[in-house]
Design a protein around this motif. Structure first.
Motif, PDB file in Angstrom:
ATOM      1  N   LYS A 229       0.369   5.787  -0.216  1.00 41.16           N
ATOM      2  CA  LYS A 229      -0.556   7.065  -0.800  1.00 41.16           C
ATOM      3  C   LYS A 229       0.413   7.930  -0.615  1.00 41.16           C
ATOM      4  O   LYS A 229       1.032   8.615   0.661  1.00 41.16           O
ATOM      5  CB  LYS A 229      -1.830   7.041   0.326  1.00 41.16           C
TER       6      LYS A 229
ATOM      7  N   GLN B  75       0.701  -1.202   0.075  1.00 41.52           N
ATOM      8  CA  GLN B  75      -0.077  -0.124   0.111  1.00 41.52           C
ATOM      9  C   GLN B  75       0.886   1.323  -0.246  1.00 41.52           C
ATOM     10  O   GLN B  75       1.784   1.461   0.682  1.00 41.52           O
ATOM     11  CB  GLN B  75      -0.915   0.055   1.074  1.00 41.52           C
TER      12      GLN B  75
ATOM     13  N   LYS C 282       2.548  -1.767  -6.351  1.00 41.99           N
ATOM     14  CA  LYS C 282       1.568  -0.656  -6.236  1.00 41.99           C
ATOM     15  C   LYS C 282       2.191   0.952  -6.108  1.00 41.99           C
ATOM     16  O   LYS C 282       3.280   1.113  -5.734  1.00 41.99           O
ATOM     17  CB  LYS C 282       0.873  -0.743  -4.785  1.00 41.99           C
TER      18      LYS C 282
ATOM     19  N   THR D 209       0.543  12.482  -0.875  1.00 48.65           N
ATOM     20  CA  THR D 209      -0.222  13.727  -0.402  1.00 48.65           C
ATOM     21  C   THR D 209      -0.755  13.954  -1.746  1.00 48.65           C
ATOM     22  O   THR D 209      -0.405  13.819  -2.860  1.00 48.65           O
ATOM     23  CB  THR D 209       1.085  14.834   0.113  1.00 48.65           C
ATOM     24  N   ASP D 210      -1.741  14.906  -1.864  1.00 52.28           N
ATOM     25  CA  ASP D 210      -2.715  15.213  -2.640  1.00 52.28           C
ATOM     26  C   ASP D 210      -1.760  16.276  -3.524  1.00 52.28           C
ATOM     27  O   ASP D 210      -1.050  17.001  -3.228  1.00 52.28           O
ATOM     28  CB  ASP D 210      -3.836  16.023  -2.141  1.00 52.28           C
TER      29      ASP D 210
ATOM     30  N   ASP E  32       1.492   5.436  -6.708  1.00 52.52           N
ATOM     31  CA  ASP E  32       0.677   6.370  -6.572  1.00 52.52           C
ATOM     32  C   ASP E  32       1.946   7.827  -6.752  1.00 52.52           C
ATOM     33  O   ASP E  32       2.790   7.909  -6.933  1.00 52.52           O
ATOM     34  CB  ASP E  32       0.363   6.681  -5.141  1.00 52.52           C
TER      35      ASP E  32
ATOM     36  N   ALA F 290       4.930  10.335   1.663  1.00 51.58           N
ATOM     37  CA  ALA F 290       4.293   9.074   1.112  1.00 51.58           C
ATOM     38  C   ALA F 290       3.997   8.068   2.297  1.00 51.58           C
ATOM     39  O   ALA F 290       4.965   8.088   3.343  1.00 51.58           O
ATOM     40  CB  ALA F 290       5.143   8.277  -0.009  1.00 51.58           C
ATOM     41  N   ASN F 291       3.049   7.687   2.652  1.00 50.42           N
ATOM     42  CA  ASN F 291       2.686   6.663   3.579  1.00 50.42           C
ATOM     43  C   ASN F 291       2.441   5.237   2.880  1.00 50.42           C
ATOM     44  O   ASN F 291       1.703   4.825   1.799  1.00 50.42           O
ATOM     45  CB  ASN F 291       1.548   6.649   4.084  1.00 50.42           C
ATOM     46  N   SER F 292       3.255   4.250   3.315  1.00 52.85           N
ATOM     47  CA  SER F 292       3.424   2.756   2.604  1.00 52.85           C
ATOM     48  C   SER F 292       3.650   1.808   3.869  1.00 52.85           C
ATOM     49  O   SER F 292       4.376   2.172   5.089  1.00 52.85           O
ATOM     50  CB  SER F 292       4.402   2.827   1.796  1.00 52.85           C
TER      51      SER F 292
END
Length: 373
Positions: free
Chosen positions: A233, A231, A287, A235-236, A289, A250-252
């Motif tokens: 994600k 996983q 994965k 930041t926007d 992003d 990023a968070n993973s």
């Protein structure tokens, strides 16, 4: 037959009254042995009182017996050792190996050219080559089964990204029919096929055993690895003010994810607009992003007039605020201080209506507050 006796010269003689068959079996002719003899042919035309030299041969005292340490082999070797275990005074022998080859050796070693089932015969006799009361020499027969060890290939190791299915592709080489069995069978669509479908949610080692018609077997294994889905994600999407820097996080659940800048893990600091991505890899699972960073455009334009007559031209009072505002609030007042329009959406303009009715033509006051990125 007439009388038969040894003469003074030690030879065996028969009298003239011989008729009928051409041979006679005599027993105990030598008082020192218990040997059977086959008497040579007695002429039918002997006259009375005449004699004829005759010869006597010991009957075959050979009991033919062949011996194989292995009448069946799974070793894959085509070489077979044969042993003559016959009893008696063997003088003549002949091996027939069932593939067209023969040998007169006592204990031959024969090299077959291919696996198969072969009928092996050993014939033997004594020096006289005589078998009393039998046709030809004594013989013994057995079967030799030579089988290759099956070649078994369970296939290459494979992997899955999370629970799922994978098609196995095993191979085997055997000259006979084979019995196929996979373990553990509960995760397979059919454990008797070379190419079953595996349905797993955790890693598993599958064992393939192949047994041919004669019981020769071999095995191989294949590993199916199930990786957890990574996983990640970022930041926007945001903007970058000219001449400044921006930290992208990023968070993973994977520590060594890779950024498009080449950095592994952690955060990155950028000073240029563009698209940045991060990719998390866990075995076969990938994965990613991305984030879009735009350059801040500080232009702010607020029109001072418009005509909300819905003719498609200047129908909305809509300030252009660029992309540098993180948040804003726009409020429009009439000359009495009443609020006629308010929004926090920078893309929404005033259509000239207040409380559901067209506002009067005139001068209005606005107040704009906002926070820059």
């Amino acid at each position: 037959y007439g009388g038969i006796a040894f003469g003074p010269d030690g030879k065996l003689y028969g009298t003239a009254n011989v008729s009928g068959a051409n041979s006679l079996l005599l027993s105990r002719m030598d008082i020192n042995t218990d040997t059977s003899y086959l008497v040579d042919t007695l002429p039918k035309n002997l006259a009375m009182g005449k004699s004829q030299d005759m010869a006597a041969f010991p009957c075959n005292d050979v009991e033919t017996k062949l011996f194989l340490s292995d009448t069946f082999t799974c070793s894959g070797s085509l070489v077979v050792n044969f042993t003559d275990s016959s009893k008696g005074n063997v003088f003549f022998r002949k091996w027939f190996f069932g593939d067209g080859d023969t040998s007169s050796l006592q204990n031959p070693i024969h090299n077959y050219t291919s696996p198969g089932i072969y009928t092996v015969i050993l014939q033997s006799s004594n020096i006289n080559g005589v078998a009393c009361g039998q046709e030809g020499s004594n013989s013994d027969t057995t079967f030799v089964i030579i089988s290759d060890i099956p070649i078994v290939d369970a296939g290459v190791n494979d992997s899955l990204c999370g629970a799922g299915t994978v098609q196995l592709n095993a191979n085997t080489s055997s000259w006979t029919n084979t019995n196929i069995h996979w373990l553990p069978s509960e995760v397979l669509s059919d454990s008797t096929l070379l190419g079953p479908v595996v349905n797993v949610d955790t890693s598993v080692t599958l064992f393939l055993n192949v047994t041919d018609t004669f019981g020769c077997s071999n095995s191989d294994s294949v590993l199916i690895i199930v990786f957890d889905n990574p996983q990640i994600k970022i930041t926007d999407d945001t903007i970058l003010c000219e001449g400044s820097q921006l930290i992208i996080k990023a968070n993973s659940n994977i520590s060594d994810y890779v950024w498009s800048t080449g950095i592994v893990g952690g955060d990155i600091t950028i000073d240029e607009p563009g698209t940045y991505w991060a990719k998390a890899i866990n075995g076969a699972c990938v994965k990613s992003d991305s984030v879009q960073i735009n350059l801040c455009a500080p232009e702010i334009y607020i029109p001072n007039a418009y005509s909300p007559n819905m003719n498609g031209i200047n129908d909305f009072w809509s300030p252009r605020l660029g992309n540098c505002l993180k948040s804003l609030n726009i409020t429009v007042y009439d000359k009495w201080g009443n609020i006629v329009f308010e929004t926090t959406n920078k893309n929404k303009g005033w259509n000239g209506y207040s409380n559901g009715k067209p506002a009067n033509e005139g001068v209005y006051v606005y107040m704009l507050t906002g926070i820059l990125n």
